[in-house]
Scaffold this motif. Structure first.
Motif, PDB file in Angstrom:
ATOM      1  N   SER A  68       0.666  -1.258  -0.096  1.00  0.00           N
ATOM      2  CA  SER A  68       0.084  -0.050   0.051  1.00  0.00           C
ATOM      3  C   SER A  68       0.764   1.193  -0.292  1.00  0.00           C
ATOM      4  O   SER A  68       2.027   1.319   0.497  1.00  0.00           O
ATOM      5  CB  SER A  68      -1.007  -0.005   1.143  1.00  0.00           C
ATOM      6  OG  SER A  68      -1.633   1.343   1.239  1.00  0.00           O
ATOM      7  N   ALA A  69       0.466   2.479  -0.577  1.00  0.00           N
ATOM      8  CA  ALA A  69       1.176   3.593  -0.392  1.00  0.00           C
ATOM      9  C   ALA A  69       1.008   4.122   0.899  1.00  0.00           C
ATOM     10  O   ALA A  69       0.175   4.140   1.598  1.00  0.00           O
ATOM     11  CB  ALA A  69       0.693   4.428  -1.582  1.00  0.00           C
ATOM     12  N   ARG A  70       2.202   4.802   1.309  1.00  0.00           N
ATOM     13  CA  ARG A  70       2.187   5.429   2.567  1.00  0.00           C
ATOM     14  C   ARG A  70       1.184   6.392   2.638  1.00  0.00           C
ATOM     15  O   ARG A  70       0.925   7.404   1.694  1.00  0.00           O
ATOM     16  CB  ARG A  70       3.647   6.106   2.871  1.00  0.00           C
ATOM     17  CG  ARG A  70       3.681   6.764   4.136  1.00  0.00           C
ATOM     18  CD  ARG A  70       4.958   7.009   4.568  1.00  0.00           C
ATOM     19  NE  ARG A  70       6.076   6.197   4.492  1.00  0.00           N
ATOM     20  CZ  ARG A  70       7.336   6.307   4.122  1.00  0.00           C
ATOM     21  NH1 ARG A  70       7.685   7.296   3.654  1.00  0.00           N
ATOM     22  NH2 ARG A  70       7.934   5.055   4.197  1.00  0.00           N
ATOM     23  N   GLY A  71       0.203   6.725   3.531  1.00  0.00           N
ATOM     24  CA  GLY A  71      -0.674   7.756   3.393  1.00  0.00           C
ATOM     25  C   GLY A  71      -2.016   7.370   2.749  1.00  0.00           C
ATOM     26  O   GLY A  71      -2.896   8.283   2.666  1.00  0.00           O
ATOM     27  N   ASP A  72      -2.009   6.351   2.075  1.00  0.00           N
ATOM     28  CA  ASP A  72      -3.408   5.890   1.366  1.00  0.00           C
ATOM     29  C   ASP A  72      -4.426   5.495   2.518  1.00  0.00           C
ATOM     30  O   ASP A  72      -4.408   4.507   3.058  1.00  0.00           O
ATOM     31  CB  ASP A  72      -3.229   4.541   0.749  1.00  0.00           C
ATOM     32  CG  ASP A  72      -4.296   4.317  -0.122  1.00  0.00           C
ATOM     33  OD1 ASP A  72      -5.427   4.983   0.013  1.00  0.00           O
ATOM     34  OD2 ASP A  72      -4.035   3.340  -0.960  1.00  0.00           O
TER      35      ASP A  72
END
Length: 87
Positions: A68-72
């Motif tokens: 997952s992308a950081r901050g998603d």
């Protein structure tokens, strides 16, 4: 998305409203030409995803790497770790 749990069966205007509510404003999808070209593709994708039922509940025999992308904000850590249950 509790208000629109499924997107595949919505009408065109309701689809785009729910899509943007869920995924945010995408400048690349604002052109009427692009929207007309993409709406059926996206709705069919959502219909497939929303109606999928696995044929087996046996774990996969291959490792899975869930990212997952950081901050998603749409993906919680528990969703990523849940993938360990299927491999």
């Amino acid at each position: 998305d509790l208000e629109h749990p499924t997107l595949g069966d919505l009408g065109v205007a309701a689809f785009w409203e729910a899509f943007e509510q869920r995924y945010g404003h995408n400048p690349d999808l604002q052109s009427p030409f692009i929207r007309e070209m993409m709406v059926q593709v996206l709705q069919r994708d959502f219909s497939l995803l929303e109606s999928y039922e696995p044929s087996s509940i046996e774990p996969l025999r291959t490792p899975i790497c869930a990212l997952s992308a950081r901050g998603d904000a749409r993906c919680r850590p528990q969703q990523l770790t849940a993938w360990s249950e299927v491999s």
